[in-house]
Scaffold this motif. Structure first.
Motif, short mmCIF file in Angstrom:
data_model
loop_
_atom_site.label_atom_id
_atom_site.label_comp_id
_atom_site.label_asym_id
_atom_site.label_seq_id
_atom_site.Cartn_x
_atom_site.Cartn_y
_atom_site.Cartn_z
N LEU A 52 0.90 -1.18 0.21
CA LEU A 52 -0.08 0.06 0.13
C LEU A 52 0.72 1.14 0.03
CD1 LEU A 52 -2.71 -1.00 2.55
CD2 LEU A 52 -2.96 -0.81 0.09
N LEU A 53 1.85 1.19 0.90
CA LEU A 53 2.69 2.32 0.82
C LEU A 53 3.54 2.60 -0.47
CD1 LEU A 53 4.71 1.45 4.04
CD2 LEU A 53 3.45 3.82 3.57
N THR A 54 3.83 1.54 -1.41
CA THR A 54 4.54 1.54 -2.53
C THR A 54 3.64 2.05 -3.68
OG1 THR A 54 5.99 -0.33 -1.89
CG2 THR A 54 5.70 0.21 -4.32
N ALA A 55 2.33 1.75 -3.38
CA ALA A 55 1.33 2.16 -4.43
C ALA A 55 0.78 3.62 -4.20
CB ALA A 55 0.16 1.04 -4.53
N GLY A 56 1.46 4.15 -3.02
CA GLY A 56 1.07 5.46 -2.70
C GLY A 56 -0.41 5.71 -2.07
N LEU A 57 -0.90 4.37 -1.55
CA LEU A 57 -2.50 4.56 -1.05
C LEU A 57 -2.55 5.06 0.57
CD1 LEU A 57 -3.52 1.52 -2.94
CD2 LEU A 57 -3.74 3.94 -3.64
N VAL A 58 -1.30 4.76 1.33
CA VAL A 58 -1.26 4.97 2.65
C VAL A 58 0.12 5.67 2.75
CG1 VAL A 58 -2.96 3.24 3.35
CG2 VAL A 58 -0.50 2.92 3.54
N VAL A 59 0.12 6.57 4.05
CA VAL A 59 1.36 7.02 4.54
C VAL A 59 1.39 6.42 5.84
CG1 VAL A 59 1.35 8.74 2.94
CG2 VAL A 59 0.30 9.10 5.20
N LYS A 60 2.80 6.29 6.26
CA LYS A 60 3.21 5.97 7.77
C LYS A 60 3.64 7.17 8.36
CE LYS A 60 5.02 1.34 7.59
NZ LYS A 60 6.34 0.76 7.81
N ARG A 61 3.42 7.40 9.66
CA ARG A 61 3.98 8.74 10.39
C ARG A 61 4.28 7.85 11.93
NH1 ARG A 61 -0.44 10.96 8.05
NH2 ARG A 61 0.03 12.61 6.58
N ALA A 62 5.28 8.63 12.46
CA ALA A 62 5.79 8.15 13.68
C ALA A 62 4.60 8.11 14.71
CB ALA A 62 6.80 8.97 14.23
N HIS A 63 4.24 7.27 15.59
CA HIS A 63 3.30 7.35 16.67
C HIS A 63 3.72 8.18 17.67
CE1 HIS A 63 0.68 5.65 19.90
NE2 HIS A 63 0.12 5.03 18.92
N PRO A 64 2.75 8.82 18.19
CA PRO A 64 2.81 10.19 18.83
C PRO A 64 3.37 9.70 20.30
CG PRO A 64 0.49 9.76 18.65
CD PRO A 64 1.20 8.76 17.59
N SER A 65 3.04 8.39 20.75
CA SER A 65 3.62 7.98 22.17
C SER A 65 4.37 6.79 22.12
CB SER A 65 2.29 7.85 23.15
OG SER A 65 1.41 6.96 22.61
N GLU A 66 4.36 5.95 21.32
CA GLU A 66 5.02 4.60 21.23
C GLU A 66 6.20 4.82 20.30
OE1 GLU A 66 2.64 1.29 20.52
OE2 GLU A 66 0.93 2.23 21.47
N HIS A 67 7.31 4.98 20.64
CA HIS A 67 8.52 5.24 19.71
C HIS A 67 8.85 4.26 18.69
CE1 HIS A 67 10.42 2.47 22.79
NE2 HIS A 67 11.49 2.48 21.86
N ARG A 68 8.44 2.91 19.22
CA ARG A 68 8.58 1.88 17.87
C ARG A 68 7.57 1.75 16.89
NH1 ARG A 68 10.98 -3.38 20.65
NH2 ARG A 68 10.69 -4.06 18.63
N ALA A 69 6.39 2.30 17.19
CA ALA A 69 5.24 2.01 16.39
C ALA A 69 5.11 3.46 15.57
CB ALA A 69 3.87 2.11 17.36
N VAL A 70 4.42 2.97 14.15
CA VAL A 70 4.02 3.97 13.29
C VAL A 70 2.34 3.89 13.19
CG1 VAL A 70 6.24 3.85 11.99
CG2 VAL A 70 4.33 2.37 11.58
N THR A 71 2.07 4.83 12.77
CA THR A 71 0.54 5.23 12.46
C THR A 71 0.49 4.99 11.00
OG1 THR A 71 0.51 7.41 12.61
CG2 THR A 71 -0.07 6.24 14.56
N LEU A 72 -0.78 4.99 10.41
CA LEU A 72 -1.29 4.68 8.98
C LEU A 72 -2.43 5.56 8.83
CD1 LEU A 72 -1.09 0.88 8.58
CD2 LEU A 72 0.72 2.39 7.92
N SER A 73 -2.29 6.33 7.74
CA SER A 73 -3.34 7.18 7.36
C SER A 73 -3.59 7.06 5.69
CB SER A 73 -3.06 8.61 7.31
OG SER A 73 -3.27 8.96 8.92
N LEU A 74 -4.63 7.31 5.44
CA LEU A 74 -5.17 7.10 3.87
C LEU A 74 -4.46 8.69 2.92
CD1 LEU A 74 -8.81 6.16 3.06
CD2 LEU A 74 -6.82 4.96 2.82
N THR A 75 -3.96 8.15 1.92
CA THR A 75 -3.69 9.52 1.09
C THR A 75 -4.77 9.57 0.29
OG1 THR A 75 -3.00 8.04 -0.72
CG2 THR A 75 -1.20 8.52 0.83
N ASP A 76 -4.60 10.79 -0.61
CA ASP A 76 -5.60 11.10 -1.64
C ASP A 76 -6.12 9.78 -2.48
OD1 ASP A 76 -6.15 13.49 -0.30
OD2 ASP A 76 -5.08 14.66 -2.00
N ALA A 77 -4.97 9.30 -2.80
CA ALA A 77 -5.03 8.20 -3.88
C ALA A 77 -5.70 6.75 -3.29
CB ALA A 77 -3.68 7.74 -4.30
#
Length: 144
Positions: A75-100
């Motif tokens: 999904l990341l490679t296709a540009g469908l989601v983005v990863k962001r650093a988790h606000p409180s868990e330093h080893r975790a990331v969060t996922l959000s949809l892109t416009d695509a």
């Protein structure tokens, strides 16, 4: 078993039906939106819970974390989601949809609706509702 009696091997029938439905739905969703049903499931989950972690996504989809890692990579490679650093868990990331990603969901929705309409026609309204209820029960059953 006589020809008049329907097959009662439920697990076998569920596997066979799931394979046939997934194959047909994947082909249609790929044509309509360029994604598979597995990818659509992940996109719907991310849309419904922006900021979901991969661990939470794995739980939501009923998949192993390793399988979700591969799915998210696609999904990341296709540009469908983005990863962001988790606000409180330093080893975790969060996922959000892109416009695509949102566009892919919109493009797939008419095909999903059409596919469900065909299943409703095949099973009838009552059969469709009973099947959905039974599958819901099976999906939430804990046999342990």
């Amino acid at each position: 078993m006589s020809e008049a009696e329907p097959d009662q091997r439920l697990f076998f029938l569920l596997q066979r039906a799931a394979h046939r439905l997934r194959t047909a739905a994947d082909r249609r969703c790929a044509a309509a939106a360029g994604v598979t049903t597995a990818q659509l499931g992940a996109l719907f989950a991310v849309r419904d819970r922006p900021g979901v972690t991969q661990r939470e996504l794995a739980r939501t989809l009923g998949l192993r974390e390793s399988a979700v890692t591969a799915l998210v990579t696609r999904l990341l490679t296709a540009g469908l989601v983005v990863k962001r650093a988790h606000p409180s868990e330093h080893r975790a990331v969060t996922l959000s949809l892109t416009d695509a990603g949102a566009d892919a969901l919109r493009a797939a929705q008419p095909e999903i609706d059409r596919f469900n309409g065909e299943l409703r026609t095949l099973l009838g309204d009552e059969g469709f509702a009973r099947t959905a209820a039974a599958l819901h029960e099976l999906a939430h059953w804990d046999p342990s």
